[in-house]
Design a protein around this motif. Structure first.
Motif, PDB file in Angstrom:
ATOM      1  N   ILE A  70       0.499  -0.874   0.320  1.00 27.75           N
ATOM      2  CA  ILE A  70       0.196  -0.003   0.009  1.00 27.75           C
ATOM      3  C   ILE A  70       0.984   1.103  -0.239  1.00 27.75           C
ATOM      4  N   SER A  71       1.754   0.651   0.276  1.00 27.35           N
ATOM      5  CA  SER A  71       2.535   2.262   0.586  1.00 27.35           C
ATOM      6  C   SER A  71       3.906   2.390  -0.402  1.00 27.35           C
ATOM      7  N   GLY A  72       3.771   1.526  -0.926  1.00 27.68           N
ATOM      8  CA  GLY A  72       4.423   1.949  -2.193  1.00 27.68           C
ATOM      9  C   GLY A  72       3.184   1.957  -3.722  1.00 27.68           C
ATOM     10  N   LEU A  73       2.204   1.496  -3.359  1.00 28.69           N
ATOM     11  CA  LEU A  73       0.880   2.486  -4.498  1.00 28.69           C
ATOM     12  C   LEU A  73       1.059   3.578  -4.490  1.00 28.69           C
ATOM     13  N   SER A  74       0.666   4.181  -3.543  1.00 23.58           N
ATOM     14  CA  SER A  74       0.553   5.507  -2.399  1.00 23.58           C
ATOM     15  C   SER A  74       1.236   6.640  -2.979  1.00 23.58           C
ATOM     16  N   GLN A  75       2.558   6.024  -3.113  1.00 25.56           N
ATOM     17  CA  GLN A  75       3.447   7.148  -3.263  1.00 25.56           C
ATOM     18  C   GLN A  75       3.796   6.658  -4.962  1.00 25.56           C
ATOM     19  N   GLY A  76       3.269   5.966  -5.487  1.00 24.92           N
ATOM     20  CA  GLY A  76       4.100   5.705  -7.322  1.00 24.92           C
ATOM     21  C   GLY A  76       2.916   6.170  -7.417  1.00 24.92           C
ATOM     22  N   VAL A  77       1.678   6.260  -7.130  1.00 24.91           N
ATOM     23  CA  VAL A  77       0.889   6.928  -7.717  1.00 24.91           C
ATOM     24  C   VAL A  77       1.239   8.747  -7.942  1.00 24.91           C
ATOM     25  N   LEU A  78       2.043   9.185  -6.986  1.00 29.92           N
ATOM     26  CA  LEU A  78       1.778  10.248  -6.869  1.00 29.92           C
ATOM     27  C   LEU A  78       3.204  10.552  -7.954  1.00 29.92           C
ATOM     28  N   TYR A  79       4.360   9.683  -7.955  1.00 33.04           N
ATOM     29  CA  TYR A  79       5.373   9.502  -9.134  1.00 33.04           C
ATOM     30  C   TYR A  79       4.689  10.103  -9.917  1.00 33.04           C
ATOM     31  N   GLY A  80       4.195   9.128 -10.915  1.00 37.79           N
ATOM     32  CA  GLY A  80       2.621   8.602 -12.055  1.00 37.79           C
ATOM     33  C   GLY A  80       2.310  10.040 -12.403  1.00 37.79           C
ATOM     34  N   LEU A  81       1.744  10.629 -11.323  1.00 32.44           N
ATOM     35  CA  LEU A  81       0.959  11.846 -11.853  1.00 32.44           C
ATOM     36  C   LEU A  81       1.727  13.246 -11.616  1.00 32.44           C
ATOM     37  N   ILE A  82       2.693  12.839 -11.704  1.00 26.35           N
ATOM     38  CA  ILE A  82       3.931  14.808 -11.775  1.00 26.35           C
ATOM     39  C   ILE A  82       5.101  13.644 -12.987  1.00 26.35           C
ATOM     40  N   ALA A  83       4.755  12.484 -13.742  1.00 32.33           N
ATOM     41  CA  ALA A  83       5.641  11.810 -14.328  1.00 32.33           C
ATOM     42  C   ALA A  83       4.490  12.251 -15.840  1.00 32.33           C
ATOM     43  N   LEU A  84       3.535  12.422 -15.629  1.00 32.24           N
ATOM     44  CA  LEU A  84       2.469  12.939 -16.862  1.00 32.24           C
ATOM     45  C   LEU A  84       2.740  13.853 -17.379  1.00 32.24           C
ATOM     46  N   GLY A  85       3.543  14.822 -16.712  1.00 35.04           N
ATOM     47  CA  GLY A  85       3.728  16.778 -17.120  1.00 35.04           C
ATOM     48  C   GLY A  85       5.147  16.222 -18.128  1.00 35.04           C
ATOM     49  N   TYR A  86       5.747  15.646 -17.362  1.00 37.29           N
ATOM     50  CA  TYR A  86       7.046  15.444 -18.443  1.00 37.29           C
ATOM     51  C   TYR A  86       6.575  14.648 -19.484  1.00 37.29           C
ATOM     52  N   SER A  87       5.669  12.929 -19.996  1.00 37.82           N
ATOM     53  CA  SER A  87       5.995  13.119 -20.530  1.00 37.82           C
ATOM     54  C   SER A  87       5.309  13.404 -21.712  1.00 37.82           C
ATOM     55  N   MET A  88       4.300  14.057 -21.682  1.00 37.01           N
ATOM     56  CA  MET A  88       3.257  14.781 -22.601  1.00 37.01           C
ATOM     57  C   MET A  88       4.206  16.131 -22.715  1.00 37.01           C
ATOM     58  N   VAL A  89       4.723  16.422 -22.373  1.00 33.17           N
ATOM     59  CA  VAL A  89       5.603  17.970 -22.673  1.00 33.17           C
ATOM     60  C   VAL A  89       6.968  17.257 -23.517  1.00 33.17           C
ATOM     61  N   TYR A  90       7.598  16.326 -23.209  1.00 33.56           N
ATOM     62  CA  TYR A  90       8.302  15.635 -24.158  1.00 33.56           C
ATOM     63  C   TYR A  90       8.006  14.948 -24.989  1.00 33.56           C
ATOM     64  N   GLY A  91       6.745  14.801 -25.294  1.00 28.14           N
ATOM     65  CA  GLY A  91       5.894  13.767 -26.229  1.00 28.14           C
ATOM     66  C   GLY A  91       5.689  14.989 -27.424  1.00 28.14           C
ATOM     67  N   VAL A  92       5.251  16.469 -26.954  1.00 29.83           N
ATOM     68  CA  VAL A  92       4.539  17.375 -27.628  1.00 29.83           C
ATOM     69  C   VAL A  92       5.832  17.740 -28.649  1.00 29.83           C
ATOM     70  N   LEU A  93       6.823  18.428 -27.661  1.00 28.99           N
ATOM     71  CA  LEU A  93       8.303  19.269 -27.468  1.00 28.99           C
ATOM     72  C   LEU A  93       9.913  18.560 -27.801  1.00 28.99           C
ATOM     73  N   GLY A  94       9.554  17.753 -27.359  1.00 32.70           N
ATOM     74  CA  GLY A  94      10.818  16.743 -27.738  1.00 32.70           C
ATOM     75  C   GLY A  94      11.990  17.180 -26.496  1.00 32.70           C
ATOM     76  N   PHE A  95      11.577  17.758 -25.483  1.00 39.16           N
ATOM     77  CA  PHE A  95      12.930  18.182 -24.123  1.00 39.16           C
ATOM     78  C   PHE A  95      12.253  17.829 -23.084  1.00 39.16           C
TER      79      PHE A  95
END
Length: 375
Positions: A70-95
């Motif tokens: 449970i601790s890993g899951l709750s921590q992991g979804v926070l990483y995932g929510l932040i990671a979405l921003g990295y991934s979306m910007v990289y997908g559009v601008l490539g940096f």
């Protein structure tokens, strides 16, 4: 002469391949031996290997193991929510926007300020859910505005520059935001107000004991991911975002306003970081100017683990990273007799990254790159 150079090149490649094979073998052996030692320890804590490497070892109970999950899951979804921003910007601008972690940090501070304002007049205790919704909206708005301003002021003028320039600029923006917050609030750690008792209680769900805070983090993440999926897959804006990510020039020729879509992408990524910021504030109840640094780096790691540019991969990478951080120290490192395993979560996270890149260089679900970035 050319033949000699080719032989030298082949020799160098061969040496690199052999080195990588050795690293792969060592890492896999470490994991296998650790897991086998863990299983043996669960069966008989006083077995010969445990007595040699980890004297005084005790078997992990089912409740302890579930708690780690449970601790890993709750921590992991926070990483995932932040990671979405990295991934979306990289997908559009490539940096890689290395300042995205600071967008997350700004939202945690926004939540801190707003929650204390409500606590000062008693609303935080008497009407917590209404306060939480308002705090969440405020933090999301501020994080979205920060991400949009960042794109408009720092990145758009560099749109056609070599990619190293916006990358270095993003590091500069990251330092600027850290120091701006440091100037306003000082270096000390600030605490969120006390949460209601019902949110701190443990609830039993499918034999898992889970605190109200972690349950809320998981529920809010599911709602946020569902909303993001609907936006990207079912709306015109989402189709335009996918078109721009595929090929900006063709998207422009088809009448899509590329600048508006890029701003929208930054805004949506900032909103996801805003949600993650409030969930982080409720979960850990502490914030300081460096709050965004390590979660930001780990979220970037999660995006790479899942496959950069892949939204589902970003969330899955976050969950995998959080789970590995929580479980691997007790399941692999402690049975091997490694001291201070609870302090090695960060090392575990980056080891996961190394292993994924060694075996699947494009990430678990593959990269989703624009046409100009594909090999």
């Amino acid at each position: 002469m050319t033949a000699v150079q080719e032989r030298k090149s082949i020799s160098r490649v061969s040496v690199v391949d052999r080195f990588l094979t050795v690293i792969k073998t060592l890492l896999v052996s470490l994991v296998v031996v650790g897991v086998v030692a863990f299983i043996a320890q669960q069966i008989d804590p006083s077995n010969a290997f445990a007595q040699w490497r980890n004297p005084g070892a005790r078997a992990l109970t089912a409740d302890q193991f579930k708690g780690l999950v449970i601790s890993g899951l709750s921590q992991g979804v926070l990483y995932g929510l932040i990671a979405l921003g990295y991934s979306m910007v990289y997908g559009v601008l490539g940096f890689i926007n290395f300042a995205h972690g600071e967008v997350f940090m700004v939202s945690v501070y926004t939540g801190y300020i707003a929650s204390h304002k409500f606590a000062a007049n008693g609303m935080w205790e008497s009407n917590f859910l209404l306060c939480l919704v308002i705090v969440l909206l405020l933090a999301t708005t501020v994080a979205t505005a920060t991400a949009i301003l960042m794109e408009r002021i720092a990145y758009r003028p560099l749109r056609n520059s070599p990619r190293l320039i916006p990358l270095i600029t993003s590091i500069g923006v990251s330092f600027f935001l850290q120091n701006a917050v440091l100037g306003f609030f000082g270096p000390s750690t600030r605490s969120y107000p006390q949460l209601p008792e019902w949110l701190s209680k443990q609830y039993s769900i499918l034999t898992f004991e889970i605190s109200g805070t972690k349950l809320m983090v998981l529920l809010v993440t599911v709602v946020s991911m569902t909303g993001l999926w609907y936006l990207v897959e079912r709306t015109k804006t989402g189709k335009a975002m996918r078109a721009v990510a595929e090929d900006k020039e063709i998207a422009s020729l088809m009448g899509i306003n590329v600048n508006r879509i890029i701003v929208t992408t930054f805004g949506v990524g900032g909103a996801m970081a805003g949600v993650a910021g409030i969930m982080f504030g409720l979960l850990f109840r502490a914030v300081h100017p460096m709050t965004g640094f390590l979660p930001g780096i780990k979220a970037f790691t999660a995006a790479v683990v899942g496959g950069i540019g892949n939204l589902g991969g970003a969330m899955t990478g976050g969950i995998a990273l959080g789970s590995a951080e929580s479980i691997a120290p007790m399941m692999i490192l402690e049975p091997l007799g490694v001291p201070g395993v609870t302090q090695l979560k960060d090392a575990v996270a980056f080891t996961v990254l190394v292993m994924v890149l060694l075996f699947k260089p494009a990430g678990l679900f593959g990269e989703q790159l624009s046409s100009e970035d594909r090999p």
